[in-house]
Design a protein around this motif. Structure first.
Motif, mmCIF file in Angstrom:
data_model
loop_
_atom_site.group_PDB
_atom_site.id
_atom_site.type_symbol
_atom_site.label_atom_id
_atom_site.label_comp_id
_atom_site.label_asym_id
_atom_site.label_seq_id
_atom_site.Cartn_x
_atom_site.Cartn_y
_atom_site.Cartn_z
ATOM 1 N N ILE A 213 0.797 -1.231 0.000
ATOM 2 C CA ILE A 213 0.000 0.000 0.000
ATOM 3 C C ILE A 213 0.835 1.289 0.000
ATOM 4 N N MET A 688 -18.499 7.657 -5.899
ATOM 5 C CA MET A 688 -18.483 7.934 -4.462
ATOM 6 C C MET A 688 -19.868 8.222 -3.833
ATOM 7 N N TRP B 95 -4.321 7.624 3.871
ATOM 8 C CA TRP B 95 -4.603 6.519 2.929
ATOM 9 C C TRP B 95 -3.941 5.217 3.427
ATOM 10 N N GLN B 99 -5.782 2.048 5.104
ATOM 11 C CA GLN B 99 -5.582 0.911 4.186
ATOM 12 C C GLN B 99 -6.550 0.987 3.006
ATOM 13 N N VAL B 100 -6.519 2.147 2.334
ATOM 14 C CA VAL B 100 -7.466 2.385 1.245
ATOM 15 C C VAL B 100 -7.197 1.548 -0.011
ATOM 16 N N PRO B 101 -5.985 1.597 -0.587
ATOM 17 C CA PRO B 101 -5.823 1.010 -1.923
ATOM 18 C C PRO B 101 -6.019 -0.512 -1.969
ATOM 19 N N ILE B 129 -17.575 15.716 0.514
ATOM 20 C CA ILE B 129 -16.626 14.701 0.015
ATOM 21 C C ILE B 129 -17.203 14.026 -1.226
ATOM 22 N N ASP B 130 -18.478 13.642 -1.140
ATOM 23 C CA ASP B 130 -19.122 12.997 -2.288
ATOM 24 C C ASP B 130 -19.018 13.883 -3.526
ATOM 25 N N MET B 133 -15.366 14.160 -4.863
ATOM 26 C CA MET B 133 -14.730 12.911 -5.292
ATOM 27 C C MET B 133 -15.549 12.175 -6.362
ATOM 28 N N CYS B 140 -12.139 -1.112 -7.850
ATOM 29 C CA CYS B 140 -12.089 -1.970 -6.664
ATOM 30 C C CYS B 140 -13.114 -1.461 -5.643
ATOM 31 N N ALA B 141 -13.664 -0.284 -5.910
ATOM 32 C CA ALA B 141 -14.727 0.310 -5.090
ATOM 33 C C ALA B 141 -14.286 0.508 -3.642
ATOM 34 N N TYR B 143 -14.444 3.178 -2.107
ATOM 35 C CA TYR B 143 -15.070 4.458 -1.734
ATOM 36 C C TYR B 143 -15.294 4.615 -0.231
ATOM 37 N N PHE B 144 -15.738 3.535 0.386
ATOM 38 C CA PHE B 144 -16.058 3.591 1.812
ATOM 39 C C PHE B 144 -14.817 3.967 2.613
ATOM 40 N N ARG B 145 -13.673 3.391 2.247
ATOM 41 C CA ARG B 145 -12.431 3.712 2.963
ATOM 42 C C ARG B 145 -11.889 5.079 2.561
ATOM 43 N N ILE B 146 -12.119 5.488 1.322
ATOM 44 C CA ILE B 146 -11.679 6.825 0.896
ATOM 45 C C ILE B 146 -12.366 7.884 1.752
ATOM 46 N N ARG B 147 -13.663 7.718 1.949
ATOM 47 C CA ARG B 147 -14.428 8.683 2.748
ATOM 48 C C ARG B 147 -13.847 8.754 4.166
#
Lengths: 744, 159
Positions: A213, A688, B95, B99-101, B129-130, B133, B140-141, B143-147
Motif C-alpha cells: 500500500i 463515491m 490513505w 488501508q485504502v488502496p 466529500i461525495d 470525489m 475496486c470500489a 469508496y467507503f475507505r476513501i471517505r
C-alpha cells in the motif's frame, strides 16, 4: 463469537521486490540462504487452456514457491501468485511467518518469474496448508540446528521473532546465525511436520497492513502501463468495431505524417482461444502520437458475418427459448413439476446483460524481441500461459521467453486472456526496440471478453406448510462454454447453472438453452455466480412472500427442515453446513436490526449464500422519485480462519460495491454487431456518492479458510433487490435495475 | 513540435512536443513520471488528476500549452516542499492508515483530488466529500475507505 471491525495495526513500510529467481532444488544454495522449495496447489473455476499451458510450463520445475532464510536474518517468500489488489502479498507471507515464527518486520515478498494463474478466490484457501507446512519446516530445522549446537533436547527449545531460545540455559540464537549450519541439515517431511494449534496464532487473524500500500500512495508502484525502458516506443491497434470484422483496405499516408509516428502495419486476427480482432498497428514515439496516428488512418472495414447482431435480437431469441422446452435438462425422469401437488405456484423471468470488466488500467503489455529472445512485462493473472502464447506466436522455445508480472490495475478475470499478449508478439516482430502495446479505454470497452447476457424462467411451488416442494430454473444465455469449448464439440450442459438451492426441495429441475453470439465472453469476478446468485436468492424471497412469511424467518425455517435424501453428483462436493449458514443469517439480521421500522420509502432485504464461504447480508435502501439509493450493507461472514482481517474486509467491501455497480448501473449492449458503449461516459459505474455504509462482521473460526474476493458478488445483488421490493412492493428482475423496468 | 517550459514538482523542465499533447502523456511518456495514470482520456475517471497552480485538474484534458508557465504538482511531488521530500502528505498518511488502496491504480488521482479538496475545505462533510470525489472512479470500489481516510486526514491537518 464475532469480532468488531478492528483497527488496522501499525504501519510497516516495506518494499516488495520483483526479481528473477530460479528455483532449482528443495534445499539448494542461493547466496548462502536456506532455501525450501514447495508446491502450491492451484485452484481454478474451470479447467481451461490456462491450466493446460501452466501444466506444460511446470514440467521440469517441481516448485512454484520458495522460502529463503538469509544469513542476515531476513526471510523472503518467492511467490508465483499475482497481486491485483487482493492482498496476497501480505496474507500469504503471514501464513509462513506464523508457523516459522519469523520476525514479521523482516519478511519480504518476491514475485517469482514463474507465475501461476491467480483467480477463483483460491490463493489463501489453497496455500493455507502448504505455506504453514513450509513455515513449520523452517522452524523445525532451526530448532534442530540450535539444539545440536547447544547439545540440548529439541523439545526444550522455543522460537520467537526469528530466534531460537533455550530457557534453561538462557541461550538464544538468531535464525540468520543458524543458516549456514541449517543448510546442511535434513529437511523434515512436510506431511508430518508439526503445525501450531490455531489457538496459538499470534499473526494469523491479526489485522495487518498490506505491504504494497505505501508505494500505491506515492506514485512509486509500477503497473504494466508504467513500464519505461530505454528507447522504447508505443503502439495502438485500430480494430474493427464489429466482432469478426477485418480491414478490407487501408491508407497510412496521413498517419505516417503525424509527428512521432514511426510505423504502420497490419496484423492478422487470431482464432480460437486467442481471439484477437487483428487490425492496423500504429507505432510511435509516445502514446499520444500513436493515438493521433490511429485517428489519421483511413480504413475500409469488411464488417464480417456478424454485423447484424444486436441486443434486441439476442433478447428475442432468449424469450423464444424460454417459451419452449430447454435444450438440456438436469434429469430424464420426466416428472413434470406441474404435477407436483402444491398450494401456490410462482413464476418469474430474470434478465441480466453483458458486462465489461472495465479494469481501471486498460489492457497493455510491453515486449522486447531481440536476438531470438523475448522479454515481456505483463500485467497478467496468468503469466505462465502468456509465455506459451507469446512463444508460439514468435516460434520460439518457451525458455526463450521471459515474462515479468507487473502490478495490475484491476483484474476481475480479464487479465487471464491471451489477446493482448498475442498482439504484442505480432507487433514485436516488426519493431527492434521495446514496444508497449496500449489499449485505449475505448479499445478496452469495445473488445473485452464480457460477462454473459441471459434470461431465465424460474418456477417454484409451495405446499400448504409454506415449504418449497418444487423448483425449476430454465436458463437461456450466451454461454461461456460456447466460447471456450472446442469448435465442433460444443453441447448444451448445466455447467453455467447454479448448484441445487441450499434449502431442502424434493423436486429440482435445471434447464438450459444456449444462445449463439459473436460477442466474446469470459470469466468476470465470480463467473456464473454473478448471475445465478441473484436469481436464486431473489426467487427464494419471492417464495417467502408468496408463503406469507418474513424472508429471514422463511430461510431460517427451511434450513432447519430435515435433509431430503438423494444421491449427490460426483462434482458436488460435501453438502454445505446449514448450521453455519443459519449462524450468519442470525448475525446479519441481529446487527442490521431486522424487523425494526425504517420509515417511509425505505426497506430491508436479506440474502445468503454458501458460494465461496458462508455469508448473509442485509441491505437497506431508500427509493424516492424512482431513484434507488443503497444506504447500508450489513454482512456476516463465516469464511473459516480469517488470515488477515484487514485484507478480508477489503475484499468483501470491494466485492459488494463492484456488484452494486453492476446491478444498478452497468450494461453492455450490442448494435450492428458492435458494442455501443465506448467509455465511462456511456458505461456508468458506481461513484463515491452512491457508496453505502458498510458493516462487516466475522464469525470467529479456526476451520480451513475460504477465499473472499468473489464471495460477495452473488450476495449483494439479491439483498438489494429484495430490499427494493420491501421498500416499494415492486419486484425488479431485469438488470441494471430501474424502477420503471420494462421487460419488453 | 515546439518547446514548452514546465514547472513540475518544483523543478523547471523543458519538453519538446505538439502543444496539443495532453499534459498526461507529457508527464508519463516524456518526463517518465508514471504516478499520474491514464484511465479514460476524456476526463470521466479522474485517474490522471494533478494540481495546476493548486487546483485539481484532469491532465488528460489539459494540453501542455495550457500548462506552460504554471505550477504542476503530481503524486510524486505531493510530499515535497521547496523541491525536497519532507514527509508524506497528510492525505497519503491517512490513505495508509485506513488501508485504502486495493489494486491502487486510481489512487494517485483519488489522493490528488482529496488533497485539493482539503486545501479548500479543511473540514468537509460527507456530502462535500461525495461532491468533490464524484469524478474519481475506483473499480475496486474503495469508496467507503476513501471517505473515512479523508475525514482522518482532515482531523490530522486540524491537529
Amino acid at each position: 463469537m464475532k469480532t468488531k471491525q478492528e483497527q488496522v495495526g501499525t504501519t510497516t513500510q516495506r518494499k516488495i521486490s520483483r526479481r528473477a529467481f530460479l528455483g532449482t532444488g528443495a534445499a539448494a544454495a542461493a547466496g548462502g540462504a536456506l532455501v525450501i522449495g514447495f508446491t502450491l496447489r492451484r485452484h481454478f473455476h474451470n479447467v481451461d487452456v490456462a491450466d493446460e499451458a501452466a501444466g506444460k510450463v511446470a514440467v521440469g520445475n517441481p516448485f512454484d514457491a520458495w522460502v529463503h532464510v538469509q544469513p542476515d536474518g531476513s526471510a523472503e517468500l518467492v511467490l508465483a501468485q499475482s497481486e491485483m489488489g487482493q492482498g496476497v502479498y501480505t496474507a500469504l507471507p503471514m501464513l509462513l511467518a506464523e508457523e516459522a515464527d519469523l520476525d514479521w518486520q523482516r519478511v519480504r515478498v518476491v514475485q517469482s518469474e514463474f507465475s501461476l494463474g491467480t483467480g477463483g478466490s483460491g490463493s489463501v484457501m489453497s496455500n493455507y496448508l502448504p505455506l504453514r507446512q513450509a513455515g513449520a519446516m523452517v522452524r523445525t530445522v532451526m530448532i534442530a540446528t540450535a539444539a545440536r549446537q547447544w547439545g540440548v533436547a529439541e523439545s526444550e527449545c522455543t522460537t520467537l521473532n526469528s530466534e531460537v531460545m533455550h530457557a534453561r540455559s538462557s541461550r538464544r540464537v538468531s535464525y540468520g546465525q543458524l543458516v549456514p549450519a541449517a543448510r546442511a541439515m535434513p529437511l523434515p517431511n512436510f506431511k508430518t511436520v508439526k503445525l501450531k494449534d490455531p489457538a496459538q496464532f499470534t499473526l494469523i487473524g491479526k489485522p495487518t497492513q498490506h505491504l504494497d500500500i505505501p508505494d500505491k500512495c506515492t506514485g512509486a508502484a509500477r503497473f504494466g502501463l508504467d513500464v519505461r525502458l530505454p528507447g522504447m516506443v508505443y503502439a495502438v491497434i485500430a480494430r474493427c468495431p464489429t466482432f469478426g470484422g477485418t480491414p478490407a483496405k487501408f491508407d497510412a499516408t496521413k498517419a505516417l505524417a503525424v509527428p512521432g509516428v514511426l510505423q504502420v502495419f497490419e496484423i492478422p486476427a487470431k482464432g480460437y482461444r486467442i481471439f484477437t480482432a487483428g487490425g492496423i498497428a500504429v507505432v510511435a514515439t509516445s502514446t499520444w502520437a500513436a493515438m493521433q496516428g490511429r485517428k489519421a488512418l483511413q480504413i475500409t472495414w469488411n464488417r464480417g458475418p456478424h454485423s447484424t447482431e444486436s441486443t434486441d435480437m439476442l433478447r428475442a431469441q432468449m424469450k423464444e427459448a424460454l417459451a419452449h422446452a430447454p435444450a438440456w435438462t438436469s434429469d430424464t425422469e420426466g416428472v413434470s413439476l406441474d404435477n407436483v401437488l402444491a398450494s401456490r405456484r410462482v413464476e418469474s423471468v430474470y434478465e441480466f446483460p453483458f458486462l465489461a470488466h472495465a479494469c481501471m488500467e486498460p489492457m497493455n503489455i510491453t515486449a522486447h524481441l531481440r536476438e531470438g529472445r523475448c522479454e515481456v512485462w505483463a500485467p497478467s493473472q496468468a503469466a505462465d500461459a502468456m509465455r506459451s502464447v507469446i512463444a508460439k506466436e514468435l516460434e520460439l522455445a518457451e525458455s526463450s521467453v521471459t515474462v515479468h508480472t507487473t502490478l495490475m490495475g484491476g483484474g476481475f478475470g480479464r487479465r487471464y486472456q491471451y489477446d493482448f499478449p498475442a498482439e504484442v508478439a505480432q507487433i514485436a516482430k516488426h519493431v527492434e526496440v521495446p514496444v508497449q502495446l496500449v489499449w485505449t479505454r475505448e479499445d478496452d470497452m469495445t473488445h473485452d471478453f464480457y460477462r454473459p447476457a441471459g434470461m431465465r424462467r424460474m418456477r417454484g411451488a409451495l405446499d400448504t406448510h409454506g415449504n418449497i416442494v418444487a423448483w425449476s430454473d430454465h436458463l437461456a444465455d450466451v454461454p461461456l462454454s460456447y466460447q471456450w469449448g472446442e469448435p465442433g464439440k460444443r453441447k448444451p450442459d448445466g455447467s453455467e447453472l447454479p448448484g441445487r438451492p441450499v434449502y431442502p426441495i424434493a423436486q429440482v429441475r435445471m434447464g438450459f438453452t444456449p444462445i449463439e453470439s459473436a460477442v466474446p465472453r469470459a470469466w468476470w469476478r465470480s463467473v456464473e455466480t454473478s448471475f445465478n446468485g441473484l436469481a436464486v436468492e431473489c426467487f427464494t424471497d419471492e417464495l417467502a412472500h408468496a408463503a406469507g412469511e418474513d424472508p429471514y424467518r422463511f430461510r431460517r425455517r427451511l434450513l432447519q427442515l430435515p435433509e431430503i435424501p438423494r444421491v449427490r453428483g460426483k462434482d458436488e462436493g460435501p453438502p454445505p453446513d446449514r448450521n453455519r449458514l443459519i449462524a450468519v443469517l442470525d448475525l446479519a439480521a441481529q446487527m442490521a436490526g431486522w424487523g425494526t421500522s425504517l420509515g417511509p420509502h425505505r426497506g430491508r432485504g436479506i440474502a445468503c449464500t454458501t458460494n465461496y464461504a458462508y455469508l448473509a447480508q442485509v441491505a437497506e435502501v431508500t427509493v424516492e422519485n424512482d431513484t434507488i439509493r443503497v444506504d447500508r450493507l450489513v454482512t456476516a461472514v463465516d469464511c473459516g480462519q480469517v488470515v488477515n482481517p484487514n485484507g478480508a474486509r477489503s475484499q468483501l467491501e470491494g466485492g459488494m460495491l463492484f456488484t452494486l455497480s453492476s446491478i444498478l448501473k452497468e450494461a453492455i449492449t450490442i448494435r450492428d454487431g458492435a458494442v455501443e458503449q465506448q467509455n465511462f461516459d456511456d458505461y456508468s459505474v458506481l461513484r463515491m456518492p452512491e457508496a453505502p455504509a458498510l458493516e462487516t462482521w466475522f464469525v470467529e473460526s479456526h476451520a480451513a479458510p475460504h477465499g473472499l474476493g468473489e464471495a460477495a458478488v452473488g450476495l449483494t445483488g439479491p439483498a438489494v433487490a429484495n430490499a427494493i421490493f420491501a421498500a416499494t412492493g415492486k419486484r425488479l428482475r431485469r438488470m441494471p435495475f430501474r424502477m420503471d423496468e420494462s421487460t419488453a | 513540435m515546439a518547446q514548452f517550459p514546465l514547472n513540475v514538482n518544483g523543478q523547471s523542465r523543458t519538453i519538446e512536443a505538439d502543444g496539443e499533447m495532453p499534459l498526461l502523456w507529457a508527464l508519463r511518456d516524456l518526463l517518465r513520471l508514471t504516478g499520474t495514470k491514464y484511465g479514460c482520456g476524456i476526463g470521466m475517471c479522474g485517474a490522471c488528476t494533478v494540481h495546476l497552480d493548486g487546483t485539481a485538474v484532469r491532465s488528460c484534458q489539459t494540453t501542455v500549452a495550457d500548462a506552460r508557465g504554471k505550477k504542476v504538482v503530481t503524486i510524486e511531488g505531493l510530499g515535497l516542499e521547496r523541491g525536497k521530500q519532507v514527509a508524506l502528505h497528510a492525505v497519503q498518511r491517512a490513505w495508509i492508515a485506513e488501508q485504502v488502496p486495493q489494486c491502487g491504480y486510481c489512487q494517485s488521482g483519488q489522493i490528488m483530488s482529496a488533497a485539493a479538496l482539503l486545501a479548500n475545505k479543511p473540514h468537509p462533510t460527507d456530502s462535500e466529500i461525495d461532491d468533490a470525489m464524484t469524478g474519481n472512479i475506483c473499480r475496486c470500489a474503495t469508496y467507503f475507505r476513501i471517505r473515512k481516510a479523508i475525514h482522518t486526514a482532515a482531523q490530522e491537518m486540524r491537529a
